[in-house]
Design a protein around this motif. Structure first.
Motif, PDB file in Angstrom:
ATOM      1  N   ALA A 135     -42.671  -7.658   5.942  1.00  0.00           N
ATOM      2  CA  ALA A 135     -43.000  -8.665   6.950  1.00  0.00           C
ATOM      3  C   ALA A 135     -44.446  -9.141   6.813  1.00  0.00           C
ATOM      4  O   ALA A 135     -44.752 -10.308   7.080  1.00  0.00           O
ATOM      5  N   ASP A 136     -45.337  -8.236   6.396  1.00  0.00           N
ATOM      6  CA  ASP A 136     -46.751  -8.590   6.253  1.00  0.00           C
ATOM      7  C   ASP A 136     -47.083  -9.134   4.872  1.00  0.00           C
ATOM      8  O   ASP A 136     -47.933 -10.011   4.729  1.00  0.00           O
ATOM      9  N   ASP A 137     -46.439  -8.601   3.836  1.00  0.00           N
ATOM     10  CA  ASP A 137     -46.767  -8.967   2.453  1.00  0.00           C
ATOM     11  C   ASP A 137     -45.477  -8.964   1.634  1.00  0.00           C
ATOM     12  O   ASP A 137     -45.209  -8.025   0.883  1.00  0.00           O
ATOM     13  N   PRO A 138     -44.652 -10.003   1.749  1.00  0.00           N
ATOM     14  CA  PRO A 138     -43.364  -9.993   1.054  1.00  0.00           C
ATOM     15  C   PRO A 138     -43.500  -9.951  -0.461  1.00  0.00           C
ATOM     16  O   PRO A 138     -42.708  -9.283  -1.135  1.00  0.00           O
ATOM     17  N   VAL A 139     -44.499 -10.639  -1.008  1.00  0.00           N
ATOM     18  CA  VAL A 139     -44.680 -10.625  -2.463  1.00  0.00           C
ATOM     19  C   VAL A 139     -45.104  -9.240  -2.935  1.00  0.00           C
ATOM     20  O   VAL A 139     -44.591  -8.716  -3.929  1.00  0.00           O
ATOM     21  N   GLY A 140     -46.035  -8.612  -2.207  1.00  0.00           N
ATOM     22  CA  GLY A 140     -46.464  -7.269  -2.576  1.00  0.00           C
ATOM     23  C   GLY A 140     -45.342  -6.261  -2.480  1.00  0.00           C
ATOM     24  O   GLY A 140     -45.213  -5.361  -3.325  1.00  0.00           O
ATOM     25  N   HIS A 141     -44.502  -6.395  -1.469  1.00  0.00           N
ATOM     26  CA  HIS A 141     -43.360  -5.486  -1.325  1.00  0.00           C
ATOM     27  C   HIS A 141     -42.405  -5.640  -2.501  1.00  0.00           C
ATOM     28  O   HIS A 141     -41.976  -4.643  -3.090  1.00  0.00           O
ATOM     29  N   LEU A 142     -42.054  -6.876  -2.846  1.00  0.00           N
ATOM     30  CA  LEU A 142     -41.130  -7.104  -3.961  1.00  0.00           C
ATOM     31  C   LEU A 142     -41.736  -6.647  -5.284  1.00  0.00           C
ATOM     32  O   LEU A 142     -41.020  -6.174  -6.165  1.00  0.00           O
ATOM     33  N   SER A 143     -43.050  -6.775  -5.425  1.00  0.00           N
ATOM     34  CA  SER A 143     -43.718  -6.334  -6.646  1.00  0.00           C
ATOM     35  C   SER A 143     -43.505  -4.849  -6.886  1.00  0.00           C
ATOM     36  O   SER A 143     -43.162  -4.426  -7.997  1.00  0.00           O
ATOM     37  N   ILE A 144     -43.687  -4.037  -5.848  1.00  0.00           N
ATOM     38  CA  ILE A 144     -43.484  -2.587  -5.979  1.00  0.00           C
ATOM     39  C   ILE A 144     -42.003  -2.250  -6.050  1.00  0.00           C
ATOM     40  O   ILE A 144     -41.569  -1.443  -6.884  1.00  0.00           O
ATOM     41  N   ALA A 145     -41.203  -2.868  -5.213  1.00  0.00           N
ATOM     42  CA  ALA A 145     -39.782  -2.522  -5.139  1.00  0.00           C
ATOM     43  C   ALA A 145     -39.043  -2.843  -6.429  1.00  0.00           C
ATOM     44  O   ALA A 145     -38.114  -2.121  -6.821  1.00  0.00           O
ATOM     45  N   HIS A 146     -39.444  -3.926  -7.120  1.00  0.00           N
ATOM     46  CA  HIS A 146     -38.734  -4.366  -8.318  1.00  0.00           C
ATOM     47  C   HIS A 146     -39.547  -4.217  -9.603  1.00  0.00           C
ATOM     48  O   HIS A 146     -39.120  -4.699 -10.661  1.00  0.00           O
ATOM     49  N   GLY A 147     -40.699  -3.564  -9.521  1.00  0.00           N
ATOM     50  CA  GLY A 147     -41.434  -3.256 -10.734  1.00  0.00           C
ATOM     51  C   GLY A 147     -41.916  -4.466 -11.515  1.00  0.00           C
ATOM     52  O   GLY A 147     -41.736  -4.536 -12.732  1.00  0.00           O
ATOM     53  N   HIS A 148     -42.505  -5.438 -10.829  1.00  0.00           N
ATOM     54  CA  HIS A 148     -43.100  -6.610 -11.483  1.00  0.00           C
ATOM     55  C   HIS A 148     -44.543  -6.746 -10.994  1.00  0.00           C
ATOM     56  O   HIS A 148     -44.801  -6.576  -9.799  1.00  0.00           O
ATOM     57  N   PRO A 149     -45.475  -7.087 -11.883  1.00  0.00           N
ATOM     58  CA  PRO A 149     -46.829  -7.366 -11.401  1.00  0.00           C
ATOM     59  C   PRO A 149     -46.827  -8.475 -10.355  1.00  0.00           C
ATOM     60  O   PRO A 149     -46.024  -9.416 -10.411  1.00  0.00           O
ATOM     61  N   ARG A 150     -47.732  -8.362  -9.426  1.00  0.00           N
ATOM     62  CA  ARG A 150     -47.761  -9.295  -8.291  1.00  0.00           C
ATOM     63  C   ARG A 150     -47.867 -10.752  -8.744  1.00  0.00           C
ATOM     64  O   ARG A 150     -47.210 -11.637  -8.191  1.00  0.00           O
ATOM     65  N   TRP A 151     -48.696 -11.017  -9.760  1.00  0.00           N
ATOM     66  CA  TRP A 151     -48.898 -12.404 -10.176  1.00  0.00           C
ATOM     67  C   TRP A 151     -47.628 -13.014 -10.740  1.00  0.00           C
ATOM     68  O   TRP A 151     -47.376 -14.223 -10.578  1.00  0.00           O
ATOM     69  N   ILE A 152     -46.784 -12.183 -11.382  1.00  0.00           N
ATOM     70  CA  ILE A 152     -45.520 -12.688 -11.913  1.00  0.00           C
ATOM     71  C   ILE A 152     -44.555 -12.987 -10.778  1.00  0.00           C
ATOM     72  O   ILE A 152     -43.846 -14.000 -10.794  1.00  0.00           O
ATOM     73  N   VAL A 153     -44.518 -12.130  -9.761  1.00  0.00           N
ATOM     74  CA  VAL A 153     -43.657 -12.394  -8.604  1.00  0.00           C
ATOM     75  C   VAL A 153     -44.055 -13.713  -7.951  1.00  0.00           C
ATOM     76  O   VAL A 153     -43.194 -14.542  -7.607  1.00  0.00           O
ATOM     77  N   SER A 154     -45.339 -13.941  -7.787  1.00  0.00           N
ATOM     78  CA  SER A 154     -45.808 -15.193  -7.184  1.00  0.00           C
ATOM     79  C   SER A 154     -45.425 -16.398  -8.044  1.00  0.00           C
ATOM     80  O   SER A 154     -45.003 -17.441  -7.525  1.00  0.00           O
ATOM     81  N   ALA A 155     -45.581 -16.257  -9.372  1.00  0.00           N
ATOM     82  CA  ALA A 155     -45.242 -17.364 -10.269  1.00  0.00           C
ATOM     83  C   ALA A 155     -43.750 -17.676 -10.218  1.00  0.00           C
ATOM     84  O   ALA A 155     -43.342 -18.843 -10.222  1.00  0.00           O
ATOM     85  N   PHE A 156     -42.913 -16.636 -10.165  1.00  0.00           N
ATOM     86  CA  PHE A 156     -41.473 -16.856 -10.067  1.00  0.00           C
ATOM     87  C   PHE A 156     -41.106 -17.549  -8.757  1.00  0.00           C
ATOM     88  O   PHE A 156     -40.240 -18.423  -8.716  1.00  0.00           O
ATOM     89  N   GLN A 157     -41.766 -17.165  -7.679  1.00  0.00           N
ATOM     90  CA  GLN A 157     -41.489 -17.796  -6.386  1.00  0.00           C
ATOM     91  C   GLN A 157     -41.835 -19.278  -6.430  1.00  0.00           C
ATOM     92  O   GLN A 157     -41.084 -20.127  -5.922  1.00  0.00           O
ATOM     93  N   ASP A 158     -42.962 -19.620  -7.060  1.00  0.00           N
ATOM     94  CA  ASP A 158     -43.349 -21.020  -7.196  1.00  0.00           C
ATOM     95  C   ASP A 158     -42.320 -21.789  -8.027  1.00  0.00           C
ATOM     96  O   ASP A 158     -41.953 -22.921  -7.690  1.00  0.00           O
ATOM     97  N   ALA A 159     -41.857 -21.187  -9.104  1.00  0.00           N
ATOM     98  CA  ALA A 159     -40.904 -21.868  -9.979  1.00  0.00           C
ATOM     99  C   ALA A 159     -39.555 -22.057  -9.302  1.00  0.00           C
ATOM    100  O   ALA A 159     -38.867 -23.055  -9.533  1.00  0.00           O
ATOM    101  N   LEU A 160     -39.161 -21.095  -8.468  1.00  0.00           N
ATOM    102  CA  LEU A 160     -37.908 -21.205  -7.737  1.00  0.00           C
ATOM    103  C   LEU A 160     -37.997 -22.193  -6.577  1.00  0.00           C
ATOM    104  O   LEU A 160     -36.968 -22.639  -6.064  1.00  0.00           O
ATOM    105  N   GLY A 161     -39.216 -22.499  -6.155  1.00  0.00           N
ATOM    106  CA  GLY A 161     -39.398 -23.405  -5.030  1.00  0.00           C
ATOM    107  C   GLY A 161     -39.317 -22.721  -3.683  1.00  0.00           C
ATOM    108  O   GLY A 161     -39.160 -23.380  -2.652  1.00  0.00           O
ATOM    109  N   GLY A 162     -39.420 -21.395  -3.661  1.00  0.00           N
ATOM    110  CA  GLY A 162     -39.366 -20.666  -2.401  1.00  0.00           C
ATOM    111  C   GLY A 162     -38.873 -19.248  -2.616  1.00  0.00           C
ATOM    112  O   GLY A 162     -38.514 -18.854  -3.721  1.00  0.00           O
TER     113      GLY A 162
END
Length: 482
Positions: free
Chosen positions: A160-187
């Motif tokens: 709830a506070d840091d969805p990108v940070g949570h997904l980064s740890i939960a799915h084993g991806h560096p935070r910057w890649i999670v953010s880039a994927f979110q941008d490419a997906l459009g949300g």
């Protein structure tokens, strides 16, 4: 009655002697891959198959080694967070790699906890020493005291506070890649599904090069027809190198999206009579060049099995064309030469062209990129890439796209392809280059891939692992104005 184990059996070899650990072939191979990736920047997908062959590891042991190595590399971020929570000091690198292997077994595999702990401790005792084994035993027992679902609220940020940070740890991806994927997906809506697909073991996808092999031949060898490409087949088990068509380079291992972006380039209408001239500018190691070379020589008829999956309105052609395939690195150009039959293969820098301008009808530019679209197949790549390097790649991508457009004749077409969905390597590059030129128009790439849904809003086409079961390949088609 007490049973006495012999040397190497995991029991005592004699009264008063220390326990001798079992040399577990699968876990030792996985550990060696982890160490090589850590120490020498080795590529797991290249090293592990060689180790399995050299050591004669087959069947269930080979499958276990593969899951241990690839699965652990995918989940490093998750496992390191849990290990840090369970350890009172930073482990030495070799012990850390063994703990990662143990954590993967405890948290994401169906290995019984006592077996996961025991075999990992044995591995550390054998490869590092008894003192390190005691430390590993204590850490692993703490890790095994909770499930992964119980650990995530402890080691990952609150979603709830840091969805990108949570997904980064939960799915084993560096935070910057999670953010880039979110941008490419459009949300964020599909983000968790994409990251989960990135961590799933991909099918081995084969390509039957037209005129040289067929999907029917690959089916006879145990493969299933692909979902989209008329040349694709899925090999669910076994070594593709044992298939005769693959061994003879009449077929090859090639992701289905990689096949389709090459096929889309050949489908764009280009006016003119006679033999066409095609260019693959960054051709190494030769996957797309191998398919383009076959289509150029034999046309794109895929036989009865492929024809049944050809989309309505897309006719098979019997065109004749000549392919020039180039790569800046000589060893990669040699790989292209080995995988093509009729192409002219040269070692050349695409930014300093070795060919005249305006002479090609079709140009394939599979540009150097971060490879973020192929993290399923190269699990360690996510931990090696640095966002700081994207700017330099972007400069190179723009230069190469400019020379590709210079190489094509008026009325000809360029396919700009990256195995990355990162916006700075895809849409931004294309938009920048098109904006600076008045002789280029962007075509709707989706129109030339009618068999595939979910390619985005256009005019480019973006493949996704969670939507299509392919690498996250990007395609833009650009026509040179007359």
């Amino acid at each position: 009655m007490k049973t006495r184990g012999g040397p190497g059996a995991g029991g005592r070899s004699g009264a008063g002697r220390p326990r001798r650990p079992v040399r577990d072939q699968a876990r030792n191979a996985a550990f060696d891959v982890m160490r090589a990736v850590d120490e020498r920047d080795a590529y797991a997908n290249l090293l592990l198959p060689r180790l399995l062959r050299e050591r004669g590891i087959k069947g269930r042991d080979a499958a276990l080694a593969t899951e241990l190595a690839y699965g652990t590399l995918r989940g490093l971020g998750t496992y390191d967070a849990v290990i840090e929570m369970c350890s009172d000091r930073a482990p030495d690198p070799d012990v850390r790699d063994a703990l990662r292997l143990g954590a993967h077994q405890l948290l994401r595999m169906r290995v019984p906890p006592h077996a996961a702990v025991g075999t990992t401790v044995d591995l550390v005792r054998l490869r590092v020493g008894p003192g390190a084994a005691k430390f590993a035993n204590a850490v692993l027992r703490k890790i095994g005291s909770r499930t992964l679902d119980e650990w995530l609220p402890i080691v990952a940020p609150d979603p709830a506070d840091d969805p990108v940070g949570h997904l980064s740890i939960a799915h084993g991806h560096p935070r910057w890649i999670v953010s880039a994927f979110q941008d490419a997906l459009g949300g964020p809506d599909e983000l968790a599904d994409l990251l989960a697909a990135d961590n799933a073991r991909p099918l081995v996808t084969l390509v039957a090069r037209p005129g040289r092999s067929s999907v029917a031949e690959l089916e006879e060898a145990g493969a299933d027809p692909g979902r989209y490409s008329p040349y694709a087949a899925y090999l669910r088990e076994g070594d593709p190198g044992q298939i005769a068509a693959v061994a003879e380079t009449r077929a090859a291992v090639q992701d289905e999206a990689s096949q389709l972006v090459a096929l889309a380039l050949t489908r764009v209408p280009v006016e003119g009579d006679g033999e066409e001239r095609w260019l693959d500018m960054c051709a190494g190691p030769g996957g797309k060049a191998g398919l383009l070379d076959a289509i150029a020589t034999y046309g794109d008829s895929a036989g009865p099995a492929g024809e049944a999956r050809r989309p309505a309105g897309v006719a098979a052609s019997a065109r004749r064309a000549r392919l020039v395939a180039a790569d800046v690195q000589d060893h990669r150009a040699r790989l292209v030469w080995q995988t093509t039959r009729d192409a002219v293969v040269v070692t050349a820098d695409g930014t300093v062209p070795a060919w005249r301008e305006g002479v090609f009808d079709r140009v394939m530019l599979d540009a150097p990129c971060t490879g973020l679209g192929a993290l399923r197949r190269r699990p360690e790549a996510r931990w090696r890439r640095d966002p700081a390097g994207i700017a330099d790649l972007g400069k190179l991508q723009r230069r190469l796209l400019g020379t590709a457009l210079d190489a094509v004749r008026p009325g000809g077409v360029v396919a700009y392809v990256t195995c990355s969905p990162h916006l700075a390597e895809t849409r931004v590059v294309v938009e920048d280059v098109v904006r600076r030129r008045d002789d280029v128009e962007q075509l709707d790439a989706r129109a030339f891939l009618p068999e595939v849904d979910g390619l985005g809003v256009g005019p480019h086409a973006q493949f996704w692992p969670h939507r299509h079961g392919t690498d996250a390949m990007f395609l833009a088609l650009l026509r040179k104005r007359r």
